[in-house]
Design an enzyme around this catalytic site. Structure first.
Site, PDB file in Angstrom:
ATOM      1  N   ASP B 205       0.994  -1.249   0.440  1.00  0.00           N
ATOM      2  CA  ASP B 205      -0.072  -0.042  -0.200  1.00  0.00           C
ATOM      3  C   ASP B 205       0.557   1.284  -0.089  1.00  0.00           C
ATOM      4  O   ASP B 205       1.444   1.778   0.760  1.00  0.00           O
ATOM      5  CB  ASP B 205      -1.278  -0.292   0.925  1.00  0.00           C
ATOM      6  CG  ASP B 205      -1.968   0.960   1.613  1.00  0.00           C
ATOM      7  OD1 ASP B 205      -1.622   1.674   0.854  1.00  0.00           O
ATOM      8  OD2 ASP B 205      -2.486   0.938   3.144  1.00  0.00           O
ATOM      9  N   HIS B 377      -2.891   4.259   6.931  1.00  0.00           N
ATOM     10  CA  HIS B 377      -2.532   3.714   5.614  1.00  0.00           C
ATOM     11  C   HIS B 377      -0.952   3.697   6.641  1.00  0.00           C
ATOM     12  O   HIS B 377      -0.824   4.491   7.400  1.00  0.00           O
ATOM     13  CB  HIS B 377      -2.410   4.291   4.448  1.00  0.00           C
ATOM     14  CG  HIS B 377      -3.754   4.317   3.411  1.00  0.00           C
ATOM     15  ND1 HIS B 377      -3.906   2.994   3.251  1.00  0.00           N
ATOM     16  CD2 HIS B 377      -4.661   4.972   3.948  1.00  0.00           C
ATOM     17  CE1 HIS B 377      -5.166   4.092   2.513  1.00  0.00           C
ATOM     18  NE2 HIS B 377      -5.472   4.438   3.436  1.00  0.00           N
TER      19      HIS B 377
END
Lengths: 561, 561
Positions: B205, B377
Site C-alpha cells: 500500500d 495507511h
C-alpha cells in the site's frame, strides 16, 4: 456581532462625525481584497484585487469586486491605497480605472512599478503618488500614514488613516518575520505608537489566523534550498510565484554559490524580475542570469530554470513541462523545486503537476517533503502580539474565508476585547465607526463580477449555472417541423445532443411525449411557435427525468412548415 | 524499471511456470483498486473498487476499472478476494457480477456483510466464501492464506498467494497501529514467517509512502474527542466515514461517558452501523442510540448526531446542514466534530462546509485545529519495517498516484532492493513473475469506465471533453432556413445560446460570415444540407474565435425551405 446579516437594508446617511467602512471584497473569500472608507463626503479605497475562479466557475478568467456602489461617486474618490503588489490586491485596478482613469494610486515604489506595468497592458497611464514607510499624506479628509510591513513580496505597507471620527489601522497582508532578507521588519514600534495614540478600528489579516504559533522565517528555508542545489545531479527547475522576490533571491544565491547559471521562464516571471532588479529589490550577481538559449549550451549541472506555474495553472510553464507540452523536456536527471505555497483550491492541479513530473523521472522537492516554503501571513501567535501591542478599541478581521475571519475574531476576543467590538462581517456589510464604537448599519451590493474572455460582467450567476448544468447533464436541441394548420409534426423531430454520453437516437423514444404535448396544445387552441417550443421543452425535460433520471438542457426549436 | 511504458503491446502467452500480475486499477490513482492474477489458465482477482470523480469529470457518479480484459475469460475467474469493505475496494463488484453473477467473493465477515448489503441494492445475491485470519483456501491453482491487517475499517485482510511460480503477498490497505481498539494487530509474525518461506513479489500500500515516520494510533484521538464531548455547550454533531467503525466507537464511548444520547443520520451511516452492531464490531451500550425524533425531545446538552458528509459531498447530511438545506438547523450552540480525513481533491468542498457551519455559528473541530483524525495507511517508517521484516525478492507498489508509488519504491530500494526488482507501473501494465524475477511484458486496456446516472460506459472521454467545453465556453445553436434552389438564406438565421454570458444578438454580427460560407458552397456546387451545416459551423466557430476569442460549441441546423 459574529453573524451574517441577511436582513440588512441600504445604509442610512453617514453622520458627519462618523467613518464608514465597506469591504467590497476579501471578507468571506481569499482574494479580491477591496475596502471602501467614507468620511465627510469623500471616499478612500484600500486595495482593489481580483479573485481567481474555482472549478465550479468554468471559463472565468478572474472575479472582480462589484463597483456598483462607487459608480455614481467616482468623483468623490480621493485615491486608492495599494498595500502591496499581489494580484489579489492590485488586479482589479485596471477595471476600476476604466471607470475613471485619473484616480490617484498611492503605494510604495515596487507596488507602483508592478501596477504600472500591468496598466500598460491595458493601455492606461495612471496618476501615482509614491510613498515610503513613515510618510504622511492627506488625501481629502483622510490623513494617511504609511508603515512598513513584512510579507511575501517586498515593500508592503500598512496604512493608518486619521479622521475626525477616529483612527483606523489596516495591516494589509503581513507577517512578523524577525529576520527578513531585506532587514525591513514589520514596524512594531509604529504599531505601538499608534496604539498609544488610540486605534479606534484595527483591520487585520486573517489568512493564517487558524494556524497556531508563529510563521517560520524566510531565511530558515536556506538550508533546504541549498541542499537541492548542492546535490542535484542535473538541472534544477524552480517554480515560484513571479512576485516572490525574496524566495527567488535565495534561489539565485544558492545557484551562484553552486556555480550554476539561471534563466527566467514565463512572461510574468521575466517581467517582474526585470522590475525588481531595476529597482534594486533583487540582487543579481553579474553574469548569473542568462537567456534560456544560452543555458541550453551548458552542461545540465550548470543549469537553473526559474519559472511560473507553482499553483498548477494549466497554461504556465511548469504544468506544460509536467504534461510534456513545453520545449523544456523533463527527464531522469532533473530536480524540480516547487518553492511555493499551496493555495487552497489548487490541491488537485498541483498534485497533477507533481505526478506528471515524477512520472517523467524528475525528483520533485516541495513543501510536503522539504522545508522549501513559508507563508507570507501572520499566524495566530503574531496576531495576538499585535492585539496586545496596539490595544485597539475595535477589531475587524479582513482577508479570509469566514472560518479565518472567525478564528481571527476569537484571537482578538481572547486578548480581552468584548465581542461587541469585534464585528465579523461579509463583503458588502456597512460598518460605521462613531464615538469609538462600531455598528453594522446596512449592506450594499458586493457580489461577484466575472471577467470571461476579457469581457467584464458578461458572465452572470445564471449563465454559470447553465454552464454547470451543461457540463453535468449535456444539452439536446430538438428541431420540430410543425404544420402551421394542424399543429402536428410534419416529420419526426431531429435531436442533436452534446455531452450527453448517449446516442442521439435515444431521444426517438421521446417522440410520443412530444406528440402528446402538441395534441394538448392543439386542443387548448395554442399555436404560437414560442408557446409550442415551451411545451416541447417541458415534454422532453419530463421524459428525460422520468425515463433516464437525467436533466439535460433542452433547446426546443419549432420551424413552421 | 520506474517509467511508464507507452511502447508496450499486448502481452505474450503466459508460460506455464509463470505468474502474471495485471493491475486494472489503483496504480496511478487513489481508488478503483483491482488486481488480476493469472496462472495456469485461471484468474484470481484481488479487490474490485470504484474511483470517485474529480471536478473535471462532471456528471460522473463513479469510475470503474475497465473489465474488457476479463470479458472473454469470465469462466476462468476462480474468485475475487476482497481485502476490506471500503468502496475503493468493493464498489466495482456489482458491475463485475453483472457480467457473471456467480463469481465467488472471498473475504472476512464484515467485508462480506458490506458487499452483500450493497449487492442487495443491485438485486444480486452473491456466492460468498467467508474466511478468517489464518485460513487457507485453494482457489484453482492459487493457494491463498489470509493474514490480519489493521486499517480504518475492521476485519481487513492481507492475502498471500502460493503458486508454482512463487509466493505473492498483497497487503491490501493497512497500517501497523500497535494499540488498535479491537486488539487485532497487523500480523507481523505471519509476515516474518512468509518472509522466511520466501516472498517473491510483495505488493504494498503506497498511499502514505510520502509521509515520514509512523501513523499515530487510533486511541491517541481519545483525548481530543473527549474534550469536545466534555466542553460542548450544546449539541455535538459528528461527521465521519460511514465505515469507520472504530472512530465511531470512540465517539459513542465519549458520548456515553458524558451522558449524551446518539442518533445516526444518513442512509449509509444507519445501514453500516446496523451491520457493525449486529456482527459485534460495534459495542453499543443499551439505550445509548436512539431515533432522531427521540433525540429532538432532549435538551441540547444531551444530544449527539453522527452523520455522513465528512468529505463535503454535496448531497450528504453535513453539507446540507452547512448550506441550511437540512431539517437539522445549525446554530450558535452547536459543536461540529469532523472526525475524518481530508481526501485529496476534496479540499474545496470540505472548506465550503467548514465555512458554512462556522457562519451559522457552530464551533467546528477538525483535523486542522485538533487531533481528531489519524490515517488508515502505513507511513514511510512502517513500510520500511515491512521490507526489512519480509525481505522480499521483488516489490511492486500498489494503491496510489504516481508520486506515492515512486516514493514507496524509493523506500524499498533504500532497504537494499535493486531497482530492477521494484517495478513502478501503471494500470494495465502486465508484469510476469518467473524464476524469482519480475518482468514488464505488455499492456492491456485499463482506462476509465464512467458510470453516469447509473449508466455504465455511456459517458466517454469525448463526451466529457464536450462537457468541459460546454461549461467553459457555452453553446450556440444556429438555425438556418435555406432556399433549396439558390442555397441562400431565406431569412436571417436564428441563434440560440446557453452558458455564453452574452446576448444571443451578439451573433447577428456573424451573419455575413455565414452568407459568405453559403456563397462559397454554392459556387463549389455544394448543396447537401449536411455539408452546408459543416460549413456554417466552421464559419461561426472561426468568427467567434476571431472576433471574440471564444470557442463555444456550435450546433448548425439547416432546414430547407
Amino acid at each position: 456581532m459574529s453573524h451574517p446579516h441577511p436582513e440588512l437594508g441600504a445604509p442610512p446617511a453617514l453622520p458627519k462625525d462618523a467613518l464608514r467602512v465597506i469591504p467590497l471584497g476579501g471578507l468571506g473569500e481569499v482574494g479580491r481584497n477591496m475596502m471602501v472608507l467614507e468620511h465627510r463626503g469623500k471616499i478612500l479605497v484600500i486595495d482593489c484585487g481580483v479573485l481567481f475562479p474555482e472549478e465550479h466557475q468554468p471559463g472565468v478568467d478572474v472575479i472582480l469586486p462589484d463597483f456598483t456602489y462607487l459608480k455614481d461617486r467616482l468623483d468623490d474618490i480621493v485615491g486608492v491605497v495599494l498595500t502591496h503588489g499581489h494580484e489579489d490586491h492590485i488586479g482589479g485596478v485596471p477595471y476600476l480605472l476604466k471607470l475613471r482613469n485619473n484616480i490617484p494610486l498611492i503605494g510604495s515604489r515596487l507596488t507602483l512599478a508592478m501596477i504600472t506595468a500591468k496598466l500598460k497592458e491595458h493601455r492606461i497611464k495612471p496618476t501615482t503618488i509614491e510613498v515610503v514607510e513613515g510618510d504622511h499624506r492627506d488625501l481629502g479628509p483622510f490623513g494617511c500614514e504609511f508603515i512598513a510591513v513584512n510579507h511575501s513580496i517586498p515593500d508592503g505597507l500598512a496604512v493608518a488613516v486619521r479622521t475626525t471620527a477616529g483612527l483606523l489601522l489596516h495591516t494589509g497582508d503581513f507577517k512578523m518575520d524577525q529576520f527578513p532578507l531585506d532587514k525591513r521588519l514589520t514596524d512594531l514600534p509604529a504599531f505601538a505608537r499608534l496604539g498609544a495614540e488610540g486605534v479606534d478600528l484595527f483591520c487585520t489579516d486573517s489568512t493564517n489566523a487558524e494556524v497556531p504559533g508563529f510563521t517560520t522565517a524566510e531565511k530558515d528555508l536556506a538550508p533546504a534550498i541549498e541542499t537541492v542545489f548542492r546535490t542535484a545531479p542535473g538541472r534544477v527547475i524552480v517554480s515560484s510565484f513571479a512576485s516572490h522576490v525574496h524566495r527567488i533571491q535565495q534561489v539565485l544565491d544558492s545557484a551562484h554559490r553552486n556555480k550554476r547559471k539561471v534563466a527566467f521562464v514565463g512572461r510574468s516571471m521575466v517581467r517582474n524580475m526585470d522590475i525588481a532588479r531595476q529597482l534594486g529589490y533583487l540582487d543579481v550577481p553579474r553574469g548569473l542570469v542568462v537567456d534560456v538559449k544560452e543555458l541550453a549550451k551548458l552542461p545540465d549541472r550548470k543549469v537553473t530554470l526559474v519559472c511560473t506555474g507553482s499553483q498548477g495553472e494549466p497554461m504556465a510553464a511548469l504544468s506544460r513541462m509536467a504534461s510534456g507540452d513545453h520545449q523544456i523536456r523533463i527527464g531522469d536527471n532533473d530536480t524540480v523545486l516547487m518553492a511555493s505555497s499551496l493555495i487552497p483550491g489548487n490541491e488537485t492541479s498541483i498534485s497533477r503537476v507533481i505526478n506528471g513530473l515524477t512520472r517523467r523521472g524528475a525528483d520533485v522537492v516541495h513543501k510536503g517533503n522539504a522545508k522549501v516554503h513559508v507563508s507570507g501571513h501572520a499566524s495566530a501567535g503574531e496576531l495576538v502580539y499585535c492585539y496586545n501591542l496596539v490595544k485597539p478599541r475595535n477589531v475587524m478581521p479582513v482577508h479570509g474565508e469566514w472560518r479565518h475571519l472567525q478564528a481571527n475574531a476569537d484571537l482578538a476576543i481572547a486578548t480581552g476585547l468584548d465581542p461587541e467590538h469585534v464585528p465579523v462581517v461579509d463583503d458588502g456589510v456597512v460598518v460605521d465607526l462613531q464615538d469609538g464604537q462600531v455598528r453594522v448599519v446596512g449592506k450594499v451590493r458586493a457580489g461577484y463580477v466575472y471577467v470571461s474572455a476579457g469581457n467584464v460582467g458578461g458572465v452572470t450567476e445564471e449563465s454559470l449555472r447553465d454552464r454547470v448544468t451543461l457540463s453535468q447533464e449535456g444539452i439536446v436541441t430538438v428541431l420540430a417541423l410543425i404544420d402551421i394548420d394542424t399543429g402536428k409534426l410534419v416529420e419526426p423531430p431531429e435531436f442533436l445532443t452534446r455531452g450527453l454520453g448517449a446516442d442521439d437516437s435515444l431521444f426517438d423514444d421521446a417522440i410520443p411525449s412530444i406528440e402528446k404535448a402538441l395534441a394538448a396544445a392543439a386542443s387548448d387552441g395554442v399555436g404560437d411557435p414560442i408557446d409550442l417550443e415551451k411545451r416541447i421543452g417541458r415534454a422532453v425535460t419530463q421524459w428525460a427525468g422520468r425515463k433516464h433520471r437525467r436533466n439535460p438542457l433542452v433547446i426546443p426549436v419549432v420551424v413552421e412548415a
